[in-house]
Motif scaffolding. Structure first.
Motif, PDB file in Angstrom:
ATOM      1  N   GLU A 219      62.063 -21.663 -18.950  1.00 29.73           N
ATOM      2  CA  GLU A 219      62.425 -22.752 -19.834  1.00 29.73           C
ATOM      3  C   GLU A 219      63.942 -22.918 -19.911  1.00 29.73           C
ATOM      4  OE1 GLU A 219      60.706 -22.206 -23.636  1.00 29.73           O
ATOM      5  OE2 GLU A 219      58.618 -22.329 -22.926  1.00 29.73           O
ATOM      6  N   ASN A 220      64.385 -24.152 -20.169  1.00 33.23           N
ATOM      7  CA  ASN A 220      65.798 -24.419 -20.443  1.00 33.23           C
ATOM      8  C   ASN A 220      66.048 -24.231 -21.931  1.00 33.23           C
ATOM      9  OD1 ASN A 220      66.676 -25.130 -17.804  1.00 33.23           O
ATOM     10  ND2 ASN A 220      65.663 -27.115 -18.031  1.00 33.23           N
ATOM     11  N   VAL A 221      66.886 -23.263 -22.256  1.00 34.78           N
ATOM     12  CA  VAL A 221      67.097 -22.863 -23.636  1.00 34.78           C
ATOM     13  C   VAL A 221      68.505 -23.246 -24.065  1.00 34.78           C
ATOM     14  CG1 VAL A 221      67.164 -20.924 -25.252  1.00 34.78           C
ATOM     15  CG2 VAL A 221      65.498 -20.945 -23.379  1.00 34.78           C
ATOM     16  N   ARG A 222      68.616 -23.857 -25.236  1.00 34.40           N
ATOM     17  CA  ARG A 222      69.918 -24.168 -25.796  1.00 34.40           C
ATOM     18  C   ARG A 222      70.500 -22.906 -26.421  1.00 34.40           C
ATOM     19  NH1 ARG A 222      72.170 -29.251 -29.083  1.00 34.40           N
ATOM     20  NH2 ARG A 222      73.884 -28.245 -30.214  1.00 34.40           N
ATOM     21  N   LYS A 223      71.699 -22.560 -26.012  1.00 32.17           N
ATOM     22  CA  LYS A 223      72.372 -21.386 -26.564  1.00 32.17           C
ATOM     23  C   LYS A 223      73.132 -21.810 -27.806  1.00 32.17           C
ATOM     24  CE  LYS A 223      73.273 -16.972 -26.109  1.00 32.17           C
ATOM     25  NZ  LYS A 223      72.205 -15.978 -26.141  1.00 32.17           N
ATOM     26  N   GLU A 224      72.660 -21.354 -28.942  1.00 31.61           N
ATOM     27  CA  GLU A 224      73.321 -21.714 -30.179  1.00 31.61           C
ATOM     28  C   GLU A 224      74.677 -21.011 -30.287  1.00 31.61           C
ATOM     29  OE1 GLU A 224      72.274 -24.074 -31.963  1.00 31.61           O
ATOM     30  OE2 GLU A 224      70.336 -24.283 -30.949  1.00 31.61           O
ATOM     31  N   SER A 225      75.570 -21.623 -31.039  1.00 30.73           N
ATOM     32  CA  SER A 225      76.921 -21.071 -31.239  1.00 30.73           C
ATOM     33  C   SER A 225      77.579 -20.737 -29.903  1.00 30.73           C
ATOM     34  CB  SER A 225      76.858 -19.820 -32.131  1.00 30.73           C
ATOM     35  OG  SER A 225      76.371 -20.135 -33.407  1.00 30.73           O
ATOM     36  N   SER A 226      77.588 -21.719 -29.015  1.00 26.41           N
ATOM     37  CA  SER A 226      78.222 -21.532 -27.700  1.00 26.41           C
ATOM     38  C   SER A 226      79.303 -22.577 -27.462  1.00 26.41           C
ATOM     39  CB  SER A 226      77.163 -21.610 -26.592  1.00 26.41           C
ATOM     40  OG  SER A 226      76.442 -22.830 -26.665  1.00 26.41           O
ATOM     41  N   ASP A 227      79.848 -23.137 -28.533  1.00 24.50           N
ATOM     42  CA  ASP A 227      80.905 -24.125 -28.410  1.00 24.50           C
ATOM     43  C   ASP A 227      82.261 -23.449 -28.243  1.00 24.50           C
ATOM     44  OD1 ASP A 227      80.276 -23.381 -31.253  1.00 24.50           O
ATOM     45  OD2 ASP A 227      82.196 -24.388 -31.587  1.00 24.50           O
ATOM     46  N   TYR A 228      83.232 -24.216 -27.745  1.00 27.93           N
ATOM     47  CA  TYR A 228      84.608 -23.719 -27.697  1.00 27.93           C
ATOM     48  C   TYR A 228      85.582 -24.881 -27.783  1.00 27.93           C
ATOM     49  CZ  TYR A 228      84.489 -24.790 -22.623  1.00 27.93           C
ATOM     50  OH  TYR A 228      84.362 -25.404 -21.390  1.00 27.93           O
ATOM     51  N   SER A 229      86.810 -24.529 -28.161  1.00 27.16           N
ATOM     52  CA  SER A 229      87.928 -25.470 -28.181  1.00 27.16           C
ATOM     53  C   SER A 229      89.154 -24.707 -27.721  1.00 27.16           C
ATOM     54  CB  SER A 229      88.142 -26.032 -29.584  1.00 27.16           C
ATOM     55  OG  SER A 229      89.273 -26.886 -29.615  1.00 27.16           O
ATOM     56  N   LYS A 230      89.818 -25.200 -26.658  1.00 26.20           N
ATOM     57  CA  LYS A 230      90.929 -24.481 -26.057  1.00 26.20           C
ATOM     58  C   LYS A 230      92.117 -25.425 -25.878  1.00 26.20           C
ATOM     59  CE  LYS A 230      87.651 -21.661 -23.399  1.00 26.20           C
ATOM     60  NZ  LYS A 230      87.247 -21.161 -22.054  1.00 26.20           N
ATOM     61  N   ASP A 231      93.293 -24.952 -26.247  1.00 25.32           N
ATOM     62  CA  ASP A 231      94.541 -25.688 -26.063  1.00 25.32           C
ATOM     63  C   ASP A 231      95.508 -24.821 -25.255  1.00 25.32           C
ATOM     64  OD1 ASP A 231      93.549 -27.701 -27.828  1.00 25.32           O
ATOM     65  OD2 ASP A 231      94.135 -26.419 -29.497  1.00 25.32           O
TER      66      ASP A 231
END
Length: 618
Positions: A219-231
């Protein structure tokens, strides 16, 4: 349904671009540039011909980086035969493994990025996540095998030196792309020169909302809390005084807020702050062997749920060189390094480590075919005393197209601050060990290179190593891990690669690597693939470029990786709409494979990912 339709449209667009591009190219063919790089600098700390250098060296050029629209250094390195890049941890750290070994020196223009605190897991001490941009990279040199005689601690598996571009023509570039999982990347580059000054500046923003991955059940599973923001921001500024001397200032900043998706509650974010830079005075630039004097700083700070751990260091380096007669090129230098590391959650603050070093190497030319390179380095560690790292390497070139080489070198790696002091008691307990000894041993490599033509090259090498006092973190009781010196770690393996051009339009590379590791005293889980395979097919004609690259592995521990093999394909294509505008399309993990980047089933590879973008110059 809407997302699936979007993916189908993007894929159809890419195939349409390829088809129409082929039709155009039937009318006109454009020859490829010669991709073979002749001069390298990292293996001997001075410029030398690749065919006369007794080392296994791979070069990734700026053209290859641009043609493939690599998003970061990790993406470029993972396609090198004998190299593996793992995800490191949920906080976005990326670690490079060469010849099955995490003990690798990472440098930018010769400045070490390795720190004395260590990274999240394993024996690595530098993260590729510190390097924010590939737009300013001239080339990446990967030297496999022992490097401690020139670069000291950590250079067991090899050395990666990222060489940046010097600003030349006055030009501004904007790179914009967007794609799967709410991914958006923006990068601005400005370079130029005026009089004796030159500059190269890059600034970027990267964002992702989440990602999906292929689970073991298919199955294709959404990984929760896998966001990022990079500068990020990178600056190179140069001042030329004469043909023989110049001054260079370098500064890099990267800040990233990354979700720690390995947490069981999925709520923690890590804020990472990287700052490093240097000021270098270069002299003898018009001589066969150059010299420099450099002062550098390196600062890394991470905050996780109110807990902070950081390390910062100061470095002073001096190198000089001399051409002694016709047959001797001598390079010598001295280094001073001091670091301070803290981890308030794990029981240590302001731990200082100081290292001084001296090194000497002579490149001796023996007639037209033989080159002999002896060298030695002395490192004095404030906690572990003096360590000597001698080396000897021999290169034989029977013809202009063929070389054979052999090298032997002593290596060592000092314990990191985390190895010595990291202590956390709770449901999971980790215990550092201030009585650890440095890892030490020797590494040997033999190899052969043959150029069948200007664009077809075969490289083969065999390596073996034997290390004692190897540092590991075995589970001594249930849910309790402790740092220990174990007895031995033995490795041996091979690297075979073939690259060439089938025509002016088509080029390829193929590679196979094998690594076997044996430990005594522990049942360790190595961070590598025993059998690795690399395959690339490249098409270039007029305004069109397309690249299909495969990474494969077999013999993995299926208990920890979920399966004992993997096959990952990446594809990209681009079209030069005008002289200054490139439109590109990428699909990473084309077949949506399941793969865990380290053997813990916590760090899954991102599933099939689409990316479309434009690169605009003015």
């Amino acid at each position: 349904m809407q997302r699936d339709l979007k993916k189908m449209v993007l894929a159809s667009l890419a195939l349409g671009m390829l088809y129409s591009g082929t039709a155009v190219c039937q009318a006109e063919a454009v020859a490829q540039d010669d991709d073979i790089v002749d001069v390298v600098v990292t293996a001997e700390r001075m410029p030398s011909s690749r065919m006369s250098t007794p080392a296994d060296v791979t070069v990734i050029t700026a053209e290859q980086i641009e043609d493939n629209h690599y998003s970061d250094v990790a993406e470029a390195l993972q396609h090198v035969n004998g190299v593996v890049v793992n995800g490191g941890s949920g906080n976005g750290e990326q670690q490079v493994i060469i010849n099955g070994d995490q003990r690798v020196v990472i440098m930018v223009d010769g400045q070490r990025l390795n720190n004395d605190q260590g990274v999240a897991s394993g024996r690595a001490s530098a993260s590729l996540g510190m390097i924010p941009s590939v737009k300013n990279i001239e080339r990446i040199e990967v030297v496999k095998g022992a490097g401690s005689a020139l670069y000291g601690s950590d250079a067991v598996g090899g050395v990666v030196n990222i060489i940046t571009k010097k600003g030349s023509k006055n030009e501004t570039t904007i790179d914009l792309n967007t794609g799967s999982f709410g991914t958006h990347n923006y990068e601005l580059t400005n370079q130029g020169s005026q009089g004796d000054w030159d500059w190269f500046v890059t600034a970027g923003i990267q964002k992702r909302g989440y990602f999906k991955y292929k689970a073991e059940n298919g199955e294709n599973v959404r990984k929760e809390s896998s966001d990022y923001s990079k500068d990020s921001l990178s600056l190179r500024l140069g001042k030329k005084f004469s043909d023989s001397d110049s001054l260079r200032f370098m500064y890099t900043h990267r800040q990233q807020d990354v979700a720690d998706f390995t947490r069981w509650d999925g709520t923690f974010h890590q804020n990472q702050n990287y700052n490093y830079g240097s000021i270098t005075y270069n002299f003898k630039e018009d001589q066969p062997v150059q010299g420099f004097l450099r002062y550098g700083v390196n600062y890394k700070s991470t905050e996780n749920n109110g807990h902070k751990f950081d390390t910062h260091s100061h470095d002073l380096e001096y190198q000089n060189g001399w051409q002694l007669g016709k047959n001797h090129k001598v390079v010598a230098g001295a280094e001073w390094h001091q670091s301070t590391s803290s981890n308030d959650q794990s029981g240590y603050n302001n731990k200082n480590i100081t290292t001084q070093a001296l090194f000497l190497q002579d490149t001796i030319t023996l007639g037209d075919r033989w080159t002999f390179v002896p060298g030695v380095r002395m490192d004095h560690h404030s906690m572990f005393g003096t360590h000597w790292s001698p080396k000897a390497a021999l290169n034989y070139q029977p013809t202009k197209q063929t070389r054979m080489y052999a090298s032997w070198g002593r290596v060592f790696k000092a314990p990191t601050a985390d190895d010595l002091y990291y202590t956390s008691v709770g449901y999971y307990t980790t215990l550092g060990n201030p009585d650890l000894k440095p890892e030490s041993g020797h590494v040997e490599t033999v190899g052969v290179t043959h150029e069948f033509s200007e664009k077809a090259v075969l490289d083969m090498s065999y390596f073996w190593s034997n290390l004692s006092n190897v540092i590991a973190w075995p589970e001594i009781t249930t849910r309790t891990w402790a740092a220990r010196n174990v007895n031995r770690e033995k490795k041996h393996g091979i690297n075979i690669s073939l690259s060439g051009a089938l025509s002016d339009r088509w080029a390829y590379e193929a590679g196979y690597s094998y690594v076997s590791t044996e430990y005594t005293d522990i049942n360790a889980r190595p961070y590598y693939e025993p059998n690795g395979y690399r395959l690339g097919v490249h098409y270039k004609c007029d305004r069109w470029k397309a690249n299909l690259m495969g990474r494969f592995g077999s013999g993995l521990d299926d208990t920890n990786y979920g399966r004992n093999h993997y096959a990952i394909w990446d594809f990209n294509t681009s079209y030069a709409a005008t002289q200054n505008v490139d439109i590109y399309f990428k699909i990473n993990n084309l077949t949506n494979q399941m793969y865990y980047t380290v053997p813990t089933k916590q760090y899954p590879l991102q599933g099939r990912t689409f990316l479309v973008g434009a690169n605009i110059k003015f």
